[in-house]
Design a protein around this motif. Structure first.
Motif, mmCIF file in Angstrom:
data_model
loop_
_atom_site.group_PDB
_atom_site.id
_atom_site.type_symbol
_atom_site.label_atom_id
_atom_site.label_comp_id
_atom_site.label_asym_id
_atom_site.label_seq_id
_atom_site.Cartn_x
_atom_site.Cartn_y
_atom_site.Cartn_z
ATOM 1 N N UNK A 146 0.714 -1.297 -0.041
ATOM 2 C CA UNK A 146 -0.001 -0.037 0.000
ATOM 3 C C UNK A 146 0.863 1.158 0.235
ATOM 4 N N UNK A 147 0.614 2.224 -1.016
ATOM 5 C CA UNK A 147 1.416 3.347 -0.982
ATOM 6 C C UNK A 147 0.766 4.351 0.112
ATOM 7 N N UNK A 178 0.592 11.837 11.029
ATOM 8 C CA UNK A 178 -0.625 11.537 10.177
ATOM 9 C C UNK A 178 0.066 10.817 9.052
ATOM 10 N N UNK A 179 -0.875 9.602 8.806
ATOM 11 C CA UNK A 179 -0.176 8.594 7.919
ATOM 12 C C UNK A 179 -1.642 8.484 6.725
ATOM 13 N N UNK A 180 -1.249 8.816 5.448
ATOM 14 C CA UNK A 180 -2.124 8.892 4.477
ATOM 15 C C UNK A 180 -2.059 7.505 3.626
ATOM 16 N N UNK A 181 -3.034 6.655 3.527
ATOM 17 C CA UNK A 181 -2.882 5.380 3.029
ATOM 18 C C UNK A 181 -3.935 5.252 1.994
ATOM 19 N N UNK A 182 -3.130 4.771 0.925
ATOM 20 C CA UNK A 182 -3.990 4.433 -0.439
ATOM 21 C C UNK A 182 -4.474 2.973 -0.216
ATOM 22 N N UNK A 238 -5.338 4.462 -5.869
ATOM 23 C CA UNK A 238 -4.303 5.368 -5.888
ATOM 24 C C UNK A 238 -3.157 4.613 -6.406
ATOM 25 N N UNK A 239 -1.996 4.441 -5.722
ATOM 26 C CA UNK A 239 -0.880 4.010 -6.226
ATOM 27 C C UNK A 239 -0.356 2.653 -5.463
#
Length: 277
Positions: free
Chosen positions: A22-23, A68-72, A77-78
């Motif tokens: 996961x990106x 903060x973690x943004x997870x696709x 997404x990527x």
């Protein structure tokens, strides 16, 4: 999948998970760490329309001392997988993987922050893993998944109406029957498989009441402030009756996830920062 650029100061990396990586983008906290935040994005093109707001909010929360973690999510997404391979159960496992990564890195209380479908995902995970989240920050929570699915199916209906000579019946009910019959639909460049459609259709926000932590419901309303929209207020009332520590924040401004051009909503950013501050 749509390529995304790393926000200034964010650390991009790939997180090992089910069926591939996961990106992720990680925004480190400024100064002493006060907590961890896991962002769960919306579905389809709403994800792309929301990238700027997600980056702005992530950087602002990092300045407040939050990691903060943004997870696709899988198939988005990527991250690994195609849209047609996405499943609700895999997405729930993705949330668990992101929460575990933040716990191992920071060992601080976790806030689940979700937008649109991501808000329903945050609720579902918080119910499945009680005690993991210290707070829920919900942006524009849909009353149910069926409404989201219908909205998505309308993109195909609109495309068929614009197609020269289109004569086939592409009503929402017809498309749902095709999904129920096992057909995968191509809609606005995204593949939608029957298992994910069935999971979305079954989602009911009123049944996803989360107790044991504060729940902040932020909603951009047509009139700007005042009260939540009627469908949202019905869900909110059902939650209150079940003992949810609910805090509602009706706001004005742009509905950036749905605007033609990329837009911002400063009120949403400021209110979220005030909640976590």
């Amino acid at each position: 999948m749509t390529r995304s650029a790393a926000a200034p100061g964010a650390l991009p990396f790939f997180l090992p998970a089910e069926a591939g990586e996961r990106f992720c983008l990680y925004h480190a906290p400024a100064g002493t760490c006060r907590g961890a935040v896991l962002y769960l994005h919306p579905w389809g093109e709403e994800m792309n329309k929301s990238r700027r707001m997600a980056a702005l909010q992530s950087r602002a929360l990092a300045q407040l001392g939050y990691g903060v973690l943004q997870l696709d999510l899988y198939g988005c997404g990527d991250s690994a997988g195609d849209a047609g391979d996405a499943r609700w159960e895999i997405w729930l496992a993705d949330v668990a993987a992101g929460a575990t990564w933040l716990r191992q890195r920071l060992d601080r209380p976790l806030t689940l922050w979700g937008l649109r479908l991501g808000a329903l995902l945050a609720l579902a995970y918080a119910r499945a893993a009680p005690g993991v989240a210290q707070r829920l920050l919900l942006w524009q929570t849909p009353a149910n998944g069926a409404a989201l699915l219908t909205q998505f199916l309308r993109l195909k209906m609109a495309g068929q109406l614009l197609a020269e000579g289109a004569a086939e019946d592409n009503s929402s009910a017809t498309l749902r029957r095709q999904l129920a019959g096992g057909a995968t639909l191509e809609i606005a460049g995204y593949a939608l498989a029957p298992p994910l459609a069935a999971s979305l259709d079954a989602l009911d926000a009123a049944a996803l009441a989360v107790t044991g932590c504060p729940v902040h419901w932020l909603e951009v309303t047509p009139r700007g402030g005042g009260t939540l929209m009627p469908a949202s207020e019905r869900v909110a009332q059902a939650w209150r009756e079940r003992g949810v520590d609910l805090h509602c924040h009706p706001l004005g401004g742009a509905q950036f996830w749905a605007t033609q051009e990329i837009s911002e909503n400063p009120a949403l950013l400021d209110t979220s920062c005030a909640i976590l501050a």
